[in-house]
Design an enzyme around this catalytic site. Structure first.
Site, PDB file in Angstrom:
ATOM      1  N   ASP A 144       0.823  -1.206   0.000  1.00  0.00           N
ATOM      2  CA  ASP A 144       0.000   0.000   0.000  1.00  0.00           C
ATOM      3  C   ASP A 144       0.859   1.259   0.000  1.00  0.00           C
ATOM      4  OD1 ASP A 144      -2.686   1.290   0.449  1.00  0.00           O
ATOM      5  OD2 ASP A 144      -1.687   1.957   2.289  1.00  0.00           O
ATOM      6  N   GLU A 168       1.138  -0.569  -5.146  1.00  0.00           N
ATOM      7  CA  GLU A 168       0.184   0.499  -5.401  1.00  0.00           C
ATOM      8  C   GLU A 168       1.014   1.772  -5.485  1.00  0.00           C
ATOM      9  OE1 GLU A 168      -3.493   3.063  -3.561  1.00  0.00           O
ATOM     10  OE2 GLU A 168      -1.839   2.350  -2.360  1.00  0.00           O
TER      11      GLU A 168
END
Length: 733
Positions: A414, A467
């Site tokens: 993330d 990401e």
């Protein structure tokens, strides 16, 4: 102080040896929890005339030593200290008999044990290269020197002292001070008789004299929030996924089908735990044809509203849904159903909860010492200090931990962009350039490279996914070529551009046509995943079907056409739960997907069942058609047929398998039926058949289509394009 043997009557003879009192400074430090070596003061030590035994047992009425059945009472030194000298040569094997107001307990003395952590472990921790750090730090149930108990270890290099507190001490750490293992910054104590299920924390005294309780950063189990204690945990799970693990890496991920169903586990079936989910979710995802399930973060987090992205317990699955072995059962069930499991992993930041990682030993430890550098400007959290070897080791080992201990098949990392840039969300004057004058965080780059290289070396078949929302060069390039080393990267550009296009009224789409074609300019610069994730269906962004223009029929038609365009586009794909059946409401973590929309009555549920059937068929055709996945990272696997028909809102392209077998994808993002539409195809005389049409009546469409095989003439197909639909065609044979 004299020692009295209570097993024999008093008799005249030599005066027993006397226990010399503790040095006052040592005594004060021991009782204050700031002594670096309590084992030097407590336990058994040879002295002239015998063996000195000293015990620290607050609230005890009396303490005796048992040696070969002979009981010898120690004398009280006050403040819970008891001491005496056992006559005779050598240190005997002994236990303690501790008397409280409610009875007596026979226990082993923790301070008679040697360190339960080896020199190699300490060396690797110091080097930041302990790839199985969880085997060295934390609470480890074990048998040590023939006695069952738990070894407690924690890294707290700035602490004056550390003690173990738990439900077994009524959360008072006085009784169990830990010893410092030198320059490593590690503190250790083996507690006999302490086993699984015990709740504990570390009572830390900072160098400033402040005392506080901290949860174990390496805890493998935790209490259910809002309670915050760590729990002694060991795995007893017997895996049944040997076949899956042996073969999951047979085909490189970028050359394999990869269709991901993203799930927030606590809300997929609200109230269900890991084991109930294991009976339902893998069966559903398999029936829908997905290859992988991606889980929003499952590591321990105190606030459910963070969806798991504010992690306090990096080594413990959230206990809200069950035990760590229950989570293993869930992963095993997915593997036995033929599904890979990807887990969101959050090494970019951590919350400031005072019982967790923040200022762990009274000083910045996991976060940088520079306050402006430590604060994450967007989320009110701390960033990790990637330049510190022990912190980097904590995170690298954590990535390995989930893959080795829980058989996770992929880590989606993330917020990578927030790690890579020193000026991320910071204005001029709020950040300092690196040694080369640039804005790249070189320590974060080195950490990501080390994490990826370590995971790929240790865990065959695992994929790491970034990401990353910027144009950073080489996110999926191997580390030996200067890249970050990820296997895949979320294509945020494709997601933003295509959603921007599809939300426009068809009459305006001609002016945004480039937003659907621009992705092919950079499609092969990285190995991409096309994500329609949870982030796109919350916080006022609306559900995917609700983004679409027009009436309800047109919105569903747009939704279906868009998904088929996405499945055909180069790159892997990811779809968030609820979007596979066109849920109209935004996702809510409190309620989860609106399953009631798929009621038994087709006429009331047909709209949603039709979209669900389409997604099932998209996955089935996708997996059976190598042209759609085999050459995702090869420019030779794609060819535009029609990319400039902006006024028609039509896009057409070919995908090719490794053997050259083609699939033609045609999308008509206009509500107009287009008759006699001519498209070039490579085999001028082939007969092409419709493999999938999102306008079929069973999907909720109008039923317009080819109506049967279509023969190419003079290198062109003449088709009837259904409204707001995507059609896939393949040559017969």
């Amino acid at each position: 102080m004299a020692l009295r043997d209570t097993t024999r009557p008093e008799a005249a003879g030599p005066v027993p040896p006397v226990a010399a009192p503790l040095d006052p400074a040592d005594r004060d430090r021991l009782l204050a929890g700031t002594h670096h070596d309590p084992h030097a003061l407590l336990g058994a030590h040879p002295v002239p005339g015998g063996t000195l035994v000293r015990a620290l047992r607050p609230n005890a009425r009396a303490v005796s030593v048992l040696v070969d059945g002979s009981r010898t009472e120690l004398c009280s030194e006050g403040d819970g200290l008891f001491a005496g000298v056992l006559p005779g040569p050598g240190i005997p094997s002994y236990t303690l008999l501790v008397a409280y107001d409610d009875g007596e307990q026979e226990v082993h003395d923790p301070y008679r044990f040697l360190p339960a952590l080896g020199e190699l472990d300490l060396h690797l921790i110091g080097e930041g290269r302990h790839e199985q750090l969880w085997r060295a730090l934390g609470a480890e149930p074990m048998v040590h020197q023939g006695v069952a108990g738990t070894r407690f270890t924690v890294w707290a290099p700035n602490a004056q002292g550390v003690r173990v507190a738990g439900d077994f001490t009524y959360w008072d750490g006085t009784q169990y001070p830990m010893r410092s293992l030198g320059a490593s910054g590690v503190w250790e104590l083996f507690l006999p008789g302490i086993g699984e299920g015990t709740r504990y924390k570390f009572e830390i005294t900072s160098r400033y004299g402040h005392r506080f309780l901290k949860a174990d950063p390496m805890a493998r189990g935790t209490e259910v929030p809002p309670d915050t204690a760590s729990v002694v945990t060991a795995s007893h799970y017997a895996w049944g996924d040997g076949e899956w693990m042996a073969h999951r890496g047979d085909l490189p991920v970028h050359e394999a089908p990869f269709s991901v169903y993203e799930v927030h586990l606590p809300s997929w079936r609200p109230g269900a735990g890991y084991r109930q989910l294991a009976e339902e979710l893998p069966a559903y995802a398999r029936e829908m044809g997905f290859t992988h399930i991606e889980l929003m973060p499952v590591a321990g987090h105190p606030f459910s509203g963070s969806w798991g992205y504010q992690v306090t317990s990096y080594y413990a699955p959230t206990p809200r849904l069950g035990s760590p072995d229950d989570f293993r059962y869930f992963v095993d069930a997915c593997h036995r159903a033929g599904l890979g499991v990807i887990m969101d992993w959050v090494p970019a930041h951590f919350p400031k909860d005072d019982w967790a990682l923040a200022r762990f030993d009274g000083d910045p430890l996991y976060e940088p010492g520079n306050a402006s550098r430590a604060e994450h400007p967007d989320w009110g959290t701390y960033e990790f200090d990637y330049g510190r070897t022990e912190v980097r080791n904590f995170l690298v080992a954590n990535a390995v931990y989930w893959c080795e201990e829980f058989h996770i098949d992929g880590l989606r990392v993330d917020a990578v962009a927030s790690m890579l840039y020193l000026d991320y969300s910071r204005d001029s004057g709020q950040w300092e350039p690196n040694v080369f004058g640039g804005r790249e965080d070189l320590d974060a780059v080195a950490f990501l490279q080390e994490m990826n290289a370590t995971v790929y070396r240790r865990c065959p078949g695992v994929v790491t996914i970034a990401e990353e929302s910027t144009a950073w060069d080489g996110v999926t390039r191997p580390t030996d070529g200067g890249g970050l080393g990820f296997g895949l990267k979320w294509n945020m550009g494709w997601m933003h551009d295509s959603l921007e296009y599809i939300q426009k009224e068809p009459v305006h789409r001609a002016y945004h046509h480039h937003e659907m074609t621009f992705s092919m300019v950079y499609a092969y610069s990285e190995n991409y995943v096309l994500p329609i994730s949870h982030d796109e269906v919350v916080h006022g962004k609306r559900a995917l079907v609700s983004k679409m223009p027009g009436d309800w029929w047109q919105r569903r038609a747009n939704h279906r056409a868009y998904l088929a365009f996405m499945w055909a586009h180069p790159g892997k794909q990811l779809l968030f739960m609820g979007q596979e059946f066109a849920q109209g409401a935004e996702w809510s973590e409190a309620h989860g997907p609106e399953w009631w929309l798929l009621g038994d009555d087709y006429h009331s549920a047909g709209d949603h069942r039709g979209v669900q059937s389409l997604v099932r068929d998209l996955n089935a055709v996708y997996r059976a058609t190598p042209a759609l996945w085999q050459r995702d990272t090869d420019p030779g696997g794609f060819r535009w047929v029609l990319c400039d028909a902006a006024d028609d809102n039509v896009l057409a392209f070919l995908r090719f398998a490794g053997d050259g077998g083609p699939l033609l994808s045609v999308s008509n993002f206009s509500p107009v039926v287009r008759h006699g539409y001519r498209l070039w195809v490579p085999d001028g005389g082939a007969v092409w058949r419709e493999e999938l049409n999102t306008d079929e009546a069973r999907y909720g469409g109008s039923g317009v289509g080819a109506g049967g095989p279509v023969k190419a003439e003079d290198g062109f197909l003449t088709l009837t394009l259904p409204p707001l639909a995507t059609v896939w065609l393949v040559p017969e044979g």
